[in-house]
Scaffold this motif. Structure first.
Motif, short mmCIF file in Angstrom:
data_model
loop_
_atom_site.label_atom_id
_atom_site.label_comp_id
_atom_site.label_asym_id
_atom_site.label_seq_id
_atom_site.Cartn_x
_atom_site.Cartn_y
_atom_site.Cartn_z
N ILE A 12 0.86 -1.18 0.00
CA ILE A 12 0.00 0.00 0.00
C ILE A 12 0.89 1.23 0.00
O ILE A 12 1.85 1.31 0.76
N THR A 13 0.56 2.20 -0.86
CA THR A 13 1.32 3.44 -0.93
C THR A 13 0.39 4.62 -0.67
O THR A 13 -0.83 4.50 -0.78
N GLU A 14 0.99 5.76 -0.39
CA GLU A 14 0.22 6.97 -0.08
C GLU A 14 -0.58 7.49 -1.26
O GLU A 14 -1.53 8.23 -1.11
N ARG A 15 -0.24 7.08 -2.44
CA ARG A 15 -0.94 7.57 -3.64
C ARG A 15 -2.17 6.73 -4.02
O ARG A 15 -2.95 7.13 -4.87
N MET A 16 -2.34 5.59 -3.37
CA MET A 16 -3.49 4.74 -3.67
C MET A 16 -4.76 5.35 -3.10
O MET A 16 -4.73 6.01 -2.06
N CYS A 39 -14.85 7.56 7.68
CA CYS A 39 -15.41 8.14 6.45
C CYS A 39 -14.86 7.46 5.19
O CYS A 39 -15.16 7.88 4.08
N PHE A 40 -14.07 6.39 5.33
CA PHE A 40 -13.50 5.74 4.15
C PHE A 40 -14.58 5.17 3.22
O PHE A 40 -14.33 4.91 2.06
N MET A 44 -16.92 10.54 -1.62
CA MET A 44 -15.80 11.47 -1.87
C MET A 44 -14.48 10.87 -1.39
O MET A 44 -13.47 10.97 -2.07
N ALA A 45 -14.50 10.27 -0.22
CA ALA A 45 -13.28 9.70 0.33
C ALA A 45 -12.79 8.53 -0.51
O ALA A 45 -11.59 8.25 -0.54
N MET A 46 -13.68 7.85 -1.16
CA MET A 46 -13.28 6.69 -1.96
C MET A 46 -12.37 7.09 -3.12
O MET A 46 -11.59 6.30 -3.61
N GLN A 47 -12.48 8.34 -3.57
CA GLN A 47 -11.63 8.82 -4.66
C GLN A 47 -10.36 9.50 -4.14
O GLN A 47 -9.44 9.74 -4.89
N GLU A 48 -10.35 9.81 -2.87
CA GLU A 48 -9.23 10.51 -2.25
C GLU A 48 -8.06 9.56 -2.08
O GLU A 48 -8.24 8.38 -1.81
N THR A 52 -3.82 12.10 1.55
CA THR A 52 -4.72 13.22 1.81
C THR A 52 -5.69 12.88 2.94
O THR A 52 -5.92 13.70 3.84
N GLY A 53 -6.25 11.68 2.90
CA GLY A 53 -7.19 11.26 3.93
C GLY A 53 -6.57 11.15 5.30
O GLY A 53 -7.16 11.57 6.31
N ILE A 54 -5.37 10.61 5.37
CA ILE A 54 -4.68 10.46 6.66
C ILE A 54 -4.36 11.84 7.24
O ILE A 54 -4.60 12.10 8.42
N LYS A 55 -3.84 12.71 6.40
CA LYS A 55 -3.50 14.07 6.86
C LYS A 55 -4.74 14.83 7.32
O LYS A 55 -4.69 15.58 8.28
N ALA A 56 -5.86 14.62 6.63
CA ALA A 56 -7.11 15.30 7.00
C ALA A 56 -7.57 14.91 8.40
O ALA A 56 -8.27 15.67 9.07
N HIS A 57 -7.15 13.72 8.84
CA HIS A 57 -7.51 13.26 10.18
C HIS A 57 -6.42 13.58 11.20
O HIS A 57 -6.50 13.15 12.36
N GLY A 58 -5.38 14.29 10.77
CA GLY A 58 -4.32 14.69 11.69
C GLY A 58 -3.43 13.54 12.13
O GLY A 58 -2.83 13.59 13.20
N LEU A 59 -3.36 12.51 11.31
CA LEU A 59 -2.56 11.33 11.64
C LEU A 59 -1.25 11.32 10.84
O LEU A 59 -1.13 12.01 9.84
N ASP A 60 -0.31 10.51 11.29
CA ASP A 60 0.97 10.39 10.63
C ASP A 60 0.89 9.41 9.46
O ASP A 60 0.55 8.23 9.66
N VAL A 61 1.19 9.89 8.29
CA VAL A 61 1.07 9.09 7.06
C VAL A 61 1.94 7.84 7.12
O VAL A 61 1.48 6.73 6.86
#
Length: 81
Positions: A12-16, A39-40, A44-48, A52-61
């Motif tokens: 799994i990569t951050e771009r997936m 919200c996964f 909208m999140a399904m295309q994100e 981006t999703g991890i950062k939006a939740h204030g978590l460490d990528v």
């Protein structure tokens, strides 16, 4: 001699996108839920992408991606046994 790079094909990569990850690795939903990323399933999140999703939740990528990849790695090992 050059070092071999890690095979990213089965990781799994951050771009997936969330959709891509959940389609390939449905059990990862447990990890997303564990980190309050409920919200996964949102259209909208399904295309994100994951980063981006991890950062939006204030978590460490890096931490979340490492946990996701460790999870799929363990699952593969269990299937081989």
């Amino acid at each position: 001699m050059a070092k071999k790079s890690k095979n990213k094909k089965n990781t799994i990569t951050e771009r997936m996108s969330f959709a891509e990850i959940l389609q390939k690795y449905p059990d990862t939903a447990e990890i997303f839920s564990k980190h309050n990323m409920h919200c996964f399933g949102c259209p909208m999140a399904m295309q994100e992408n994951l980063e981006t999703g991890i950062k939006a939740h204030g978590l460490d990528v890096k931490t979340i991606i490492k946990e996701l990849n460790e999870s799929i790695s363990k699952r593969r090992k269990r299937k081989r046994e």
